[in-house]
Design a protein around this motif. Structure first.
Motif, PDB file in Angstrom:
ATOM      1  N   THR A 210      14.097  -1.341  -1.294  1.00  0.00           N
ATOM      2  CA  THR A 210      12.907  -1.919  -1.891  1.00  0.00           C
ATOM      3  C   THR A 210      11.757  -0.923  -1.885  1.00  0.00           C
ATOM      4  O   THR A 210      11.043  -0.750  -2.885  1.00  0.00           O
ATOM      5  N   GLU A 236      19.447  -9.401  -6.361  1.00  0.00           N
ATOM      6  CA  GLU A 236      19.365  -9.314  -4.900  1.00  0.00           C
ATOM      7  C   GLU A 236      17.915  -9.107  -4.477  1.00  0.00           C
ATOM      8  O   GLU A 236      17.135  -8.441  -5.164  1.00  0.00           O
ATOM      9  N   ALA A 237      17.587  -9.637  -3.311  1.00  0.00           N
ATOM     10  CA  ALA A 237      16.219  -9.527  -2.805  1.00  0.00           C
ATOM     11  C   ALA A 237      15.752  -8.081  -2.701  1.00  0.00           C
ATOM     12  O   ALA A 237      14.580  -7.785  -2.928  1.00  0.00           O
TER      13      ALA A 237
END
Length: 294
Positions: A210, A236-237
């Motif tokens: 991220t 997906e996160a």
């Protein structure tokens, strides 16, 4: 190993060339090495390959000597080669030394993830096979195609941040840092590796992914297959809030084609550049004999 030692001690000719000075029975350990042999028109001389030799498909039907990093002398010598061609990653060295001691010529290609290294590999294999003229023609076409692709990529104005994720076997996913074939391909295609803090591969970390804020997620077709398809990747996160997740930019390519650094490099580079820079126009490359599925 006892059986192997007895064969050598008995003086059995495990590696006698059919024609003096010209190899007639070749084992190739390394996917790009095998591609070069075939591109030089010597596929009929191959008597064995390793598990990374997947292109062209016909070579997968040859006897297999195992994974390139885990070769055995007995496995190599059982095929009675007079020449073993290997990539720089081949090993263990003890197995190669045993094959040399039995009279087999071992030619190991130098390391490197550049177009120049591929041209050097073609020259090395051509010389080992006694096919220097074929190697010269292959190199000339290869360098022409590379020049075309590089000229187009040089005009690219922005470099997307690319995160390369690899899944091998049943293990955890790995993310590429610097010093890998994937890192080199991203740079050559006019991109920027989103992970520059470390070298090699490290286990995938959702938090790090991220923070890397990639514009593009790059995976191999084999990785996508291993995780059950690509539909669930970007939601997906770890990726949903990244530019890649927001823009739906997942790029996949065959592993050997993407990172093999063999004679198909120019075409692979062209295809990756097209996917990384969809707004740009790239000059089509001519189909070559070694880029056709065989």
């Amino acid at each position: 190993m006892m059986r192997f030692a007895l064969l050598v001690a008995a003086g059995i000719a495990l590696a006698t060339p059919t024609l003096a000075g010209t190899p007639q029975r070749i084992v190739s350990a390394g996917g790009s090495t095998t591609e070069i042999v075939v591109a030089l028109g010597a596929r009929e001389l191959l008597v064995g390959v390793d598990t990374t030799s997947l292109y062209p498909a016909a070579v997968t039907r040859l006897p297999n000597v195992g994974y390139v990093r885990q070769l055995s002398a007995e496995g190599l010598l059982s095929l009675r080669p007079d020449l073993v061609l290997t990539g720089s990653e081949a090993g263990p060295e003890a197995a190669l030394d045993q094959a040399r001691a039995a009279g087999v010529e071992i030619v190991t290609l130098s390391d490197g993830y550049t177009a120049k290294s591929v041209a050097a590999h073609i020259e090395t294999v051509g010389r080992a096979l006694g096919r220097e003229a074929e190697a010269a023609r292959l190199t000339e076409a290869f360098e022409t195609d590379i020049a075309t692709v590089e000229a187009d990529i040089a005009r690219v104005e922005t470099k997307p941040r690319v995160l390369f994720i690899l899944q091998t076997g049943r293990g955890a996913s790995m993310v590429s840092g610097t010093g890998t074939a994937a890192h080199a391909m991203i740079a050559l295609a006019g991109g920027e590796n989103a992970i520059a803090e470390y070298g090699g591969y490290k286990p995938f970390s959702p938090e790090a992914a991220t923070l890397a804020a990639p514009d593009v997620i790059l995976m191999t077709d084999q990785t996508v297959d291993a995780i059950g398809g690509g539909d669930g990747v970007l939601p997906e996160a770890a990726f949903a809030a990244t530019p890649a997740g927001r823009d739906g930019r997942l790029v996949t390519m065959d592993a050997l084609y993407l990172a093999g650094f063999g004679p198909r490099l120019a075409h692979a580079l062209h295809d990756l550049a097209v996917k990384l820079h969809p707004a740009r126009a790239f000059t089509p490359l001519p189909e070559r004999e070694w880029t056709k599925a065989q």
